[in-house]
Design a protein around this motif. Structure first.
Motif, PDB file in Angstrom:
ATOM      1  N   UNK A  42       0.952  -1.174  -0.042  1.00  0.00           N
ATOM      2  CA  UNK A  42      -0.105  -0.127   0.011  1.00  0.00           C
ATOM      3  C   UNK A  42       0.869   1.156   0.261  1.00  0.00           C
ATOM      4  N   UNK A  43       2.049   1.186   0.743  1.00  0.00           N
ATOM      5  CA  UNK A  43       2.927   2.490   0.892  1.00  0.00           C
ATOM      6  C   UNK A  43       3.361   2.554  -0.588  1.00  0.00           C
ATOM      7  N   UNK A  44       3.650   1.218  -1.331  1.00  0.00           N
ATOM      8  CA  UNK A  44       4.217   1.487  -2.619  1.00  0.00           C
ATOM      9  C   UNK A  44       3.292   2.265  -3.514  1.00  0.00           C
ATOM     10  N   UNK A  45       2.163   1.927  -3.650  1.00  0.00           N
ATOM     11  CA  UNK A  45       1.101   2.724  -4.428  1.00  0.00           C
ATOM     12  C   UNK A  45       0.995   4.127  -3.803  1.00  0.00           C
ATOM     13  N   UNK A  46       0.941   4.401  -2.597  1.00  0.00           N
ATOM     14  CA  UNK A  46       0.861   5.758  -2.038  1.00  0.00           C
ATOM     15  C   UNK A  46       2.138   6.332  -2.737  1.00  0.00           C
ATOM     16  N   UNK A  47       3.326   5.911  -2.581  1.00  0.00           N
ATOM     17  CA  UNK A  47       4.512   6.708  -3.119  1.00  0.00           C
ATOM     18  C   UNK A  47       4.372   7.003  -4.544  1.00  0.00           C
ATOM     19  N   UNK A  48       3.830   6.032  -5.257  1.00  0.00           N
ATOM     20  CA  UNK A  48       3.584   6.138  -6.734  1.00  0.00           C
ATOM     21  C   UNK A  48       2.753   7.320  -7.100  1.00  0.00           C
ATOM     22  N   UNK A  49       1.633   7.546  -6.291  1.00  0.00           N
ATOM     23  CA  UNK A  49       0.491   8.686  -6.602  1.00  0.00           C
ATOM     24  C   UNK A  49       0.962   9.770  -5.753  1.00  0.00           C
ATOM     25  N   UNK A  50       2.174  10.014  -5.390  1.00  0.00           N
ATOM     26  CA  UNK A  50       2.430  11.147  -4.463  1.00  0.00           C
ATOM     27  C   UNK A  50       2.582  12.675  -5.195  1.00  0.00           C
ATOM     28  N   UNK A  51       3.072  12.476  -6.513  1.00  0.00           N
ATOM     29  CA  UNK A  51       3.075  13.769  -7.188  1.00  0.00           C
ATOM     30  C   UNK A  51       1.821  13.679  -8.148  1.00  0.00           C
ATOM     31  N   UNK A  52       0.891  12.947  -7.784  1.00  0.00           N
ATOM     32  CA  UNK A  52      -0.415  13.142  -8.725  1.00  0.00           C
ATOM     33  C   UNK A  52       0.095  12.854 -10.229  1.00  0.00           C
ATOM     34  N   UNK A  53       0.654  11.792 -10.551  1.00  0.00           N
ATOM     35  CA  UNK A  53       0.911  11.512 -11.906  1.00  0.00           C
ATOM     36  C   UNK A  53      -0.215  11.075 -12.701  1.00  0.00           C
ATOM     37  N   UNK A  54      -0.298  11.311 -14.074  1.00  0.00           N
ATOM     38  CA  UNK A  54      -1.433  11.046 -14.960  1.00  0.00           C
ATOM     39  C   UNK A  54      -1.388   9.501 -15.336  1.00  0.00           C
ATOM     40  N   UNK A  55      -0.146   8.959 -15.203  1.00  0.00           N
ATOM     41  CA  UNK A  55       0.093   7.517 -15.470  1.00  0.00           C
ATOM     42  C   UNK A  55       0.369   6.766 -14.394  1.00  0.00           C
ATOM     43  N   UNK A  56       0.224   5.754 -14.026  1.00  0.00           N
ATOM     44  CA  UNK A  56       0.648   4.651 -13.110  1.00  0.00           C
ATOM     45  C   UNK A  56       0.888   3.254 -13.781  1.00  0.00           C
ATOM     46  N   UNK A  57       2.153   2.813 -13.533  1.00  0.00           N
ATOM     47  CA  UNK A  57       2.755   1.611 -14.149  1.00  0.00           C
ATOM     48  C   UNK A  57       2.711   0.751 -13.003  1.00  0.00           C
ATOM     49  N   UNK A  58       2.309  -0.595 -13.127  1.00  0.00           N
ATOM     50  CA  UNK A  58       2.336  -1.646 -12.250  1.00  0.00           C
ATOM     51  C   UNK A  58       2.851  -3.136 -12.638  1.00  0.00           C
ATOM     52  N   UNK A  59       3.943  -3.556 -12.095  1.00  0.00           N
ATOM     53  CA  UNK A  59       4.501  -4.743 -12.435  1.00  0.00           C
ATOM     54  C   UNK A  59       4.377  -5.744 -11.424  1.00  0.00           C
ATOM     55  N   UNK A  60       3.400  -6.473 -11.786  1.00  0.00           N
ATOM     56  CA  UNK A  60       2.951  -7.627 -10.728  1.00  0.00           C
ATOM     57  C   UNK A  60       2.960  -7.024  -9.223  1.00  0.00           C
ATOM     58  N   UNK A 105       0.550 -13.097   0.200  1.00  0.00           N
ATOM     59  CA  UNK A 105      -0.411 -14.328   0.329  1.00  0.00           C
ATOM     60  C   UNK A 105      -1.819 -14.111  -0.456  1.00  0.00           C
ATOM     61  N   UNK A 106      -2.175 -15.086  -0.373  1.00  0.00           N
ATOM     62  CA  UNK A 106      -3.437 -14.969  -1.498  1.00  0.00           C
ATOM     63  C   UNK A 106      -4.694 -14.360  -0.798  1.00  0.00           C
ATOM     64  N   UNK A 107      -4.788 -14.541   0.695  1.00  0.00           N
ATOM     65  CA  UNK A 107      -5.855 -13.779   1.507  1.00  0.00           C
ATOM     66  C   UNK A 107      -5.518 -12.241   1.431  1.00  0.00           C
ATOM     67  N   UNK A 108      -4.151 -11.825   1.699  1.00  0.00           N
ATOM     68  CA  UNK A 108      -3.936 -10.428   1.528  1.00  0.00           C
ATOM     69  C   UNK A 108      -4.022  -9.794   0.127  1.00  0.00           C
ATOM     70  N   UNK A 109      -3.812 -10.794  -0.992  1.00  0.00           N
ATOM     71  CA  UNK A 109      -3.945 -10.125  -2.154  1.00  0.00           C
ATOM     72  C   UNK A 109      -5.232  -9.979  -2.640  1.00  0.00           C
ATOM     73  N   UNK A 110      -6.193 -10.851  -2.178  1.00  0.00           N
ATOM     74  CA  UNK A 110      -7.601 -10.364  -2.442  1.00  0.00           C
ATOM     75  C   UNK A 110      -8.137  -9.055  -1.856  1.00  0.00           C
ATOM     76  N   UNK A 111      -7.418  -8.844  -0.560  1.00  0.00           N
ATOM     77  CA  UNK A 111      -7.996  -7.681  -0.056  1.00  0.00           C
ATOM     78  C   UNK A 111      -7.229  -6.568  -0.614  1.00  0.00           C
ATOM     79  N   UNK A 112      -6.059  -6.656  -1.014  1.00  0.00           N
ATOM     80  CA  UNK A 112      -5.357  -5.297  -1.833  1.00  0.00           C
ATOM     81  C   UNK A 112      -6.032  -5.354  -2.915  1.00  0.00           C
ATOM     82  N   UNK A 113      -6.353  -6.306  -3.702  1.00  0.00           N
ATOM     83  CA  UNK A 113      -7.237  -5.882  -5.027  1.00  0.00           C
ATOM     84  C   UNK A 113      -8.315  -5.204  -4.829  1.00  0.00           C
TER      85      UNK A 113
END
Length: 333
Positions: A160-178, A184-192
């Protein structure tokens, strides 16, 4: 928010289109990682790149922010050819989230989130306010987490912190590599689920790489299925991809159970009929749910139909028969 255009000027907005025209990457030893790849990513949509290992999906992602320089072709973001831009400056206006997050271990969370704004010359007060705003946005209380360090967080919290950092300067484009594959699967479902909520709020243009077809179907507005050498086999919304694969190769990749997956991306309103007089005792499902939700409720209660409710009121009914009679051509999100 403080939206910044990819070229650092222009009116504030939240997203921009991405156009790839005959983009390719060939390495000095002759290896063709990506052939002639073309794709149009619509502003504000989440496009998923998916395919087998070695199909070039991560290479394509990295060419968009020029971590890898294309051998040929043209990449346009917000109407501007990025190959004519300074790559370092370009990356400061593109959010980037990787599998293992890459947080700086010696910096606290607030400082990590403020990395790009700091490079852009924002003042300290503005950086801290923006960092705290984003921590709240990704569901982490700034009072509890801002002064912690990465090793004090769980894998899901670090992501979640990684996503927050990527959004910090309010970019127009967000790239996400896996971005969610390392948890783990449970945490992954919640994150999604949280990410879908976040995207509904910020509406960025997102290109996401995954090898998981279920994740692609759950998150994507459109899915691009790739083959070896970066060949584009099909580019379509999830429901269309599942109901009408363009080829045997695509059908094999999305799986023999694609009919079940299609239910998960088909609004149940498409199978809903007006309520009958007697609805008491039937299982209920929210009107914003999918046919998968309706079928799951029926199976859990051994019922032949479910009552559809909206704001506490009965608005319709979905039967087991109607779930399977929704025409594939109409199964759209």
């Amino acid at each position: 928010m403080d939206a910044t255009a990819i070229n650092g000027s222009g009116p504030a907005r939240s997203a921009a289109s991405i156009t790839l025209e005959d983009v390719g990457k060939t390495y000095p030893d002759g290896t063709v990682a990506v052939g002639d790849f073309s794709l149009e990513v619509h502003a504000g949509e989440l496009t998923v790149l998916i395919g087998p290992s070695g199909c070039g999906k991560s290479t394509i992602l990295r060419m968009i922010n020029r971590l890898i320089e294309p051998t040929h072709g043209r990449i346009v973001i917000d109407g501007q050819d990025i190959l004519k831009r300074n790559p370092v400056e370009l990356r400061r206006h593109i959010g980037y989230v990787i599998q293992n997050v890459g947080l700086f271990p010696h910096q606290n969370i607030r400082t990590n989130v403020g990395t790009v704004p700091r490079l852009l010359g924002w003042d300290k007060k503005r950086i801290n306010e923006r960092a705290d705003e984003l921590l709240e946005l990704v569901g982490l209380d700034p009072a509890r987490f801002a002064k912690r360090y990465p090793h004090e967080l769980s894998g899901g919290q670090r992501q979640r912190i990684g996503v927050a950092r990527a959004l910090a300067a309010d970019p127009l484009v967000l790239l996400m590599d896996e971005p969610f594959s390392a948890v783990d699967p449970i945490a992954r479902g919640r994150l999604q689920e949280e990410f879908l909520r976040l995207q509904a709020t910020v509406r960025k243009t997102i290109v996401l790489v995954t090898h998981d077809i279920d994740e692609a179907v759950r998150l994507g507005d459109r899915i691009a299925v790739l083959a070896e050498g970066g060949r584009l086999l099909q580019y379509a919304p999830p429901a269309e991809l599942l109901s009408k694969p363009d080829s045997t190769a695509v059908g094999d990749f999305v799986g023999a159970d694609r009919g079940i997956r299609r239910l998960a991306v088909t609004p149940l309103r498409q199978a809903m009929t007006p309520p009958t007089a007697i609805m008491a005792g039937r299982p209920t499902v929210d009107a914003e749910g999918t046919l998968y939700d309706a079928l799951a409720a029926m199976l859990a209660s051994d019922a032949a139909e479910v009552v559809v409710v909206e704001d506490g009121k009965t608005v319709g009914v979905v039967t087991r028969t109607s779930v399977f009679e929704v025409p594939e051509a109409e199964a759209t999100v």
